[in-house]
Design a protein around this motif. Structure first.
Motif, short mmCIF file in Angstrom:
data_model
loop_
_atom_site.label_atom_id
_atom_site.label_comp_id
_atom_site.label_asym_id
_atom_site.label_seq_id
_atom_site.Cartn_x
_atom_site.Cartn_y
_atom_site.Cartn_z
N LEU A 9 0.87 -1.17 0.00
CA LEU A 9 0.00 0.00 0.00
C LEU A 9 0.90 1.22 0.00
N VAL A 10 0.65 2.13 -0.91
CA VAL A 10 1.45 3.35 -1.04
C VAL A 10 0.59 4.52 -0.57
N PRO A 11 0.99 5.19 0.53
CA PRO A 11 0.19 6.31 1.02
C PRO A 11 0.24 7.50 0.05
N ASN A 17 5.89 3.04 2.42
CA ASN A 17 5.02 2.03 1.83
C ASN A 17 4.77 0.93 2.86
N ARG A 84 -7.20 3.05 -5.96
CA ARG A 84 -7.07 3.98 -4.83
C ARG A 84 -8.03 3.55 -3.74
N ARG A 90 -7.91 8.73 4.71
CA ARG A 90 -6.55 8.50 4.20
C ARG A 90 -6.61 7.69 2.91
N ASP A 91 -5.85 8.13 1.91
CA ASP A 91 -5.83 7.45 0.60
C ASP A 91 -4.53 6.65 0.45
N TYR A 92 -4.70 5.47 -0.13
CA TYR A 92 -3.58 4.58 -0.43
C TYR A 92 -3.78 4.01 -1.83
N THR A 93 -2.69 3.69 -2.49
CA THR A 93 -2.74 3.01 -3.78
C THR A 93 -2.16 1.61 -3.56
#
Length: 151
Positions: A9-11, A17, A84, A90-93
């Motif tokens: 997961l990339v913030p 990460n 996403r 909070r967003d993560y990819t």
């Protein structure tokens, strides 16, 4: 138990990460969660990530603020690489590699129960119905049951 990272997961906006090192990961504010997010708008146990057959799935664990995938509130959804995910605010990819033999079959792997949630729930205007103590969803009045009842 596998500790090989099956993705990360990339913030959004920066930060470290988060490696996805188990097949089942809990996400929430509690210290006992596999992915601990210490934010006030994240529930104690907010969501669960599952790695099945080479694909990541996310499931809401009856959180207060819900989860979103690509801006759409969901209860459970298969995740595509680069989707996403919003947990609280909070967003993560998510980044992971699709299985070689299943590239292009991702849409077929997705199973969605279109009647499993009301339109108000899908729109985020109503909280999801919680299961009762026996694991069943609460039932409302069903006119067909009433009319067909012999008693």
């Amino acid at each position: 138990m596998s500790f090989r990272a099956n993705g990360e997961l990339v913030p959004a906006g920066g930060g470290d990460n988060i490696p996805l090192i188990r097949e089942v990961l809990t996400v929430g504010r509690r210290d006992t969660c596999d992915i601990c997010l210490k934010f006030p708008n994240v529930s104690g146990v907010h969501a669960e990530l599952n790695f099945r057959n080479g694909y990541w799935y996310i499931r809401d664990r009856n959180s207060t603020n819900g989860i979103k995938v690509n801006g759409v509130r969901v209860l459970e959804k298969i995740l595509h690489p680069k989707d996403r995910i919003t947990i609280g605010k909070r967003d993560y990819t998510i980044r992971y590699d699709l299985p070689v033999d299943h590239v292009g079959k991702l849409e077929e792997a997705q199973e969605e129960d279109i009647m499993g949630q009301s339109l108000l729930e899908k729109a985020g205007l109503e909280k999801p119905q919680r299961d009762d103590r026996r694991g069943r969803k609460p039932r409302g009045f069903d006119a067909a049951d009433f009319l067909l009842d012999d008693e």
